[in-house]
Scaffold this motif. Structure first.
Motif, short mmCIF file in Angstrom:
data_model
loop_
_atom_site.label_atom_id
_atom_site.label_comp_id
_atom_site.label_asym_id
_atom_site.label_seq_id
_atom_site.Cartn_x
_atom_site.Cartn_y
_atom_site.Cartn_z
N LYS A 210 58.32 27.34 64.07
CA LYS A 210 58.76 28.01 62.81
C LYS A 210 58.16 29.44 62.48
O LYS A 210 58.93 30.55 62.46
CB LYS A 210 59.24 27.24 61.50
N MET A 211 56.83 29.32 62.41
CA MET A 211 56.25 30.47 62.17
C MET A 211 56.36 31.58 63.32
O MET A 211 56.45 32.82 63.15
CB MET A 211 54.80 30.29 61.86
N ALA A 212 55.99 30.88 64.55
CA ALA A 212 56.55 31.73 65.84
C ALA A 212 57.62 32.45 65.91
O ALA A 212 57.74 33.89 66.40
CB ALA A 212 55.98 30.90 67.00
N GLU A 213 58.79 31.47 65.63
CA GLU A 213 60.02 32.23 65.59
C GLU A 213 60.06 33.52 64.52
O GLU A 213 60.87 34.70 65.00
CB GLU A 213 61.29 31.17 65.20
N ARG A 214 59.82 33.11 63.37
CA ARG A 214 60.00 34.19 62.54
C ARG A 214 59.01 35.34 63.01
O ARG A 214 59.57 36.65 62.78
CB ARG A 214 59.35 33.75 60.92
#
Length: 235
Positions: A210-214
């Motif tokens: 999720k952090m990488a996607e953001r």
């Protein structure tokens, strides 16, 4: 392969005992090699400091390494509760003390380090003439002039070694008896630790995704903004 299966099962079941035996052999061999190759008593008033450094220095180093490796090889105890964490910390400390105790026992039974340290301690504490002090500190280098005193030093060292062995055996036995779990408890702890590790790994992977996607969305947005600015400037 089936012929060797009982032996493999035995070694797998007794791997902790075999590991401790190998550690004991390596520690005793290292102590003997250390005393023969590296140790050379100065035969001066620094005998006590020199002998105690060789006696206690490697033991302290082995304790630090034991705490590092034993602590790093155990499961995370932070999520096990305070009582289980304290018990686990106690077991880690006891396992880390095995190698230092073996070193101290082997060194005291050999007596080389203790003889040098004891001669310096006696020389610093006795109110004798300078000639007597010089003769006392030179005993480890010339045992023929004070063989009885050297034998007394060695006897004191070996007695202390046996006191240490008996005390360590009592402590290790008490810890083993108090922390002994039945098969159900061991199975529960094993499955609990594995389940906890798997769930934690899954949570970390999901959170990181999720952090990488953001972060990727933010980079795309910034890239589009820069393209807009460059187009406006070129126009």
């Amino acid at each position: 392969m089936e012929t060797f299966q009982p032996f493999l099962n035995f070694f797998a079941a007794q791997k902790a005992v075999i590991g401790y035996c190998l550690m004991a052999v390596i520690t005793v061999g290292g102590e003997h090699l250390f005393s023969v190759v590296s140790f050379d008593c100065p035969c001066s008033k620094e005998n006590f400091e020199y002998g105690m450094t060789f006696l206690l220095g490697p033991a302290a180093l082995l304790l630090i390494l034991g705490l590092f490796f034993c602590g790093g090889s155990t499961p995370n105890v932070a999520a096990k509760g305070m009582q289980m964490a304290k018990k686990e910390d106690c077991k880690i400390f006891v396992r880390a003390c095995i190698a230092p105790v073996i070193w101290l026992c082997a060194s005291l039974l050999d007596g080389t380090f203790y003889e040098c340290a004891a001669s310096g301690m006696k020389a610093n504490s006795l109110n004798e003439t300078e000639d007597c002090l010089q003769e006392l500190v030179k005993l480890p280098c010339d045992e023929s002039n004070g063989k009885e005193r050297i034998l007394r030093f060695k006897a004191h060292a070996q007695m202390r070694a046996w006191f240490l062995i008996i005390g360590a055996a009592i402590v290790f036995s008490c810890v083993k008896f108090c922390s002994q779990d039945n098969n159900v408890q061991r199975m529960y702890k094993k499955h609990y630790a594995r389940e906890l590790r798997e769930r934690f790994d899954a949570f970390v992977v999901e959170k990181a995704s999720k952090m990488a996607e953001r972060q990727i969305q933010r980079i795309k947005k910034d890239t589009l903004n820069w393209k807009t600015i460059l187009l406006q400037q070129s126009a």
